[in-house]
Design an enzyme around this catalytic site. Structure first.
Site, short mmCIF file in Angstrom:
data_model
loop_
_atom_site.label_atom_id
_atom_site.label_comp_id
_atom_site.label_asym_id
_atom_site.label_seq_id
_atom_site.Cartn_x
_atom_site.Cartn_y
_atom_site.Cartn_z
N LYS A 161 11.07 70.63 -12.20
CA LYS A 161 12.12 69.85 -11.51
C LYS A 161 11.87 68.37 -11.78
CE LYS A 161 14.30 69.36 -6.91
NZ LYS A 161 14.24 69.70 -5.47
N SER A 202 18.76 71.39 -3.61
CA SER A 202 18.84 70.41 -4.68
C SER A 202 18.25 70.89 -6.02
CB SER A 202 18.13 69.13 -4.24
OG SER A 202 16.73 69.38 -4.06
N SER A 243 15.92 73.44 -0.39
CA SER A 243 16.23 73.20 -1.81
C SER A 243 15.62 74.16 -2.80
CB SER A 243 15.79 71.79 -2.19
OG SER A 243 16.77 70.89 -1.80
N1 GLN Z 1 20.15 70.42 1.43
C1 GLN Z 1 19.19 69.72 2.22
C2 GLN Z 1 19.51 68.25 2.23
O1 GLN Z 1 20.47 67.89 1.65
C3 GLN Z 1 17.80 69.98 1.74
C4 GLN Z 1 17.44 69.24 0.50
C5 GLN Z 1 16.05 69.56 0.04
O2 GLN Z 1 15.44 70.54 0.48
N2 GLN Z 1 15.54 68.70 -0.84
O3 GLN Z 1 18.81 67.49 2.78
#
Ligand code: GLN
Length: 492
Positions: free
Chosen positions: A66, A141, A165
């Site tokens: 990532k 994400s 995410s």
């Molecule tokens: N979807 C969640 C957010 O927008 C989690 C994002 C993540 O885990 N990096 O904060």
């Protein structure tokens, strides 16, 4: 094994992975593909094996990183314009550990900029497409990492999970993804989002593969003071790992005295378990096909002799509100360091220092990044701190306690990862609140610091993938992975 036995070379595996990565270019999975670097690493591994040396437990296995992990190979952009051109002089601890065991990074994967999002549509480089339906989101994400594994480009990929995410994109693409207990894997060298919630974890196609990469990446790191002792060191597990009624009453593994937290062995994994189902999530907010998939898994568990218990967890409905106060507060602090002086991009249009800061941040951040910086500074401001941040911190403790009470009644919890399966590209990206609602069932685990494992759970009628998550008490990661094997179903 195949590499050590010389039936296939690392170079062949890496070439295949690179070819597949190019073949699937239209999915927008990678922000950077390191053909030269990966082939060079593969040649080194092949030479080591030819000399009869130990090349490591992941010798020659291609993986995807990532793009919010520091590595000396390629710039670390976190899919944000403001970090473009940021070369790293170090490798993140997780990267260093994987590579010491012979894993080969073929490229960096796309994400919502700074990991803010649930669809990978907030990336400066554009969205990643879902592995099963190109008109739908990859989830986020860590969308790029999930699709890289789902399309079989690589065996595994790294992710970060601050509020879902890893688990949500894993379930949107029909694969496994683990968000470990907070602190299991060092965060050193990972672009910080919200430091009290951020967890490093993985995507893979089987629980066995997750177990292997977890055992390599986990462990205490002097460079991350929140990191925990080793994943496989049972003495370090504390009491929680064996907490729960089944662990207390289940037969002990031969030779291990009762009361000592036990490693997951086949015997332990097969002992009858109590699985909690959260009644509060059994309503119309959750897609009917996902609820049906949950019922099917419960039947499978009962047929294997496990017991299903219903849980009432009334505090969980506040988790989303709590998360969207605590997380932006930490984001606002962590993103304050990007000023155009020290990292990556600097706005060209500036005459003085103040306008360098202002223009760089204005041009460099995505709208979602700015929204979180504003919310975070608001909830931390002296006039509103007590009403928002302090209250959210107290509610967080209530959520931690609610999970602790739930794990007195069951060993694991089985719940949806998110209210819906993969939604259409563009459907929610201009409606931040609709996007935040997607995180309803994932964020409470991060607030409580407990592990969650996304598992495949069949398909919706339209062919899209469904997923569920197995949740366990702190430090039950290894047991969760062992138990996931029981939920495997060939139709998934
Ligand atoms: N979807 C969640 C957010 O927008 C989690 C994002 C993540 O885990 N990096 O904060």
């Amino acid at each position: 094994m195949k590499i050590a036995n010389k039936t296939v070379t690392a170079t062949r595996l890496v070439k295949d992975a690179l070819e597949k990565a190019k073949h699937f270019a239209d999915y927008n999975i990678f922000t950077f593909i390191d053909e030269e670097g990966a082939l060079k690493r593969a040649a080194e591994i092949d030479a080591k094996i030819a000399r009869g040396e130990n090349a490591g437990r992941l010798a020659g296995v291609p993986y995807a990183l990532k793009d919010n992990f520091l590595s000396r190979r390629g710039d670390t952009t976190a899919s944000a314009h403001i970090l473009e051109g940021t070369a790293s002089p170090i490798d993140a601890t997780a990267v260093a550990k994987l590579e010491a065991e012979g894993a080969i990074m073929i490229g960096r994967t796309n994400l919502d900029a700074f990991a803010h999002g649930s669809s990978t549509e907030n990336s400066y480089f554009g969205p990643t497409l879902n592995a099963y339906d190109k008109t739908r989101v990859a989830g986020g994400s860590s969308g790029g990492s999930a699709v890289a594994v789902a399309l079989d480009i690589v065996e595994f990929a790294t992710g970060t999970d601050t509020g879902g995410s890893i688990r949500q994109p894993a379930s949107f693409n029909g694969i496994y993804g683990i968000k470990p207990t907070y602190g299991t894997i060092s965060r050193y060298g990972v672009v910080a989002m919200a430091s009290s919630l951020d967890c490093v974890g993985f995507f893979a196609k089987s629980p066995e593969d997750l177990d292997l990469v977890m055992s390599i990446a986990a462990g205490q790191d002097p460079k991350d003071m929140t990191s925990l002792p080793d994943y496989y060191d049972d003495d370090a597990y504390g009491d929680d790992a064996s907490a729960g009624p089944a662990a207390a009453s289940s037969p002990t593994v031969a030779g291990v005295p009762a009361g000592v937290p036990q490693a997951a062995s086949p015997a332990d994994a097969k002992a009858a378990k109590k699985i909690g189902i959260i009644k509060d999530f059994d309503n119309d907010v959750v897609n009917a096909e996902i609820r049906e998939a949950l019922r099917k898994k419960c039947k499978l568990l009962e047929s294997k002799g496990h017991e299903i218990v219903e849980l009432e967890m009334p505090t969980l409905k506040y988790a989303l509100a709590v998360y969207y106060i605590i997380q932006p507060a930490e984001v606002a602090s962590n993103l304050s360091r990007y000023d155009g002086i020290r990292y990556g991009f600097r706005s060209e249009n500036s005459q003085d220092l103040d306008s360098v800061y202002k223009n760089t941040r204005d041009e460099g951040f995505m709208p979602e990044n700015k929204r979180r910086i504003m919310i975070g500074n608001f909830v931390l401001s002296s006039g509103f701190y007590d009403a928002y941040f302090l209250k959210a911190a107290k509610a967080r403790t209530m959520i931690i306690n609610e999970y602790a009470a739930a794990f007195d009644k069951c060993d694991f919890i089985l719940t949806p990862v998110s209210p819906n399966y993969a939604f259409k590209l563009g459907e929610k990206v201009n409606d931040p609140v609709a996007m935040y609602l997607e995180d309803l069932m994932s964020v409470s685990l991060n607030l409580a610091g407990i592990p969650g494992l996304a598992i495949p759970a069949g398909e919706a009628k339209d062919g899209n993938k469904l997923g569920l998550q197995l949740v366990g008490p702190r430090r039950s990661d290894k047991n969760l992975i062992a138990f996931a094997k029981e939920l495997q179903d060939e139709n998934d």
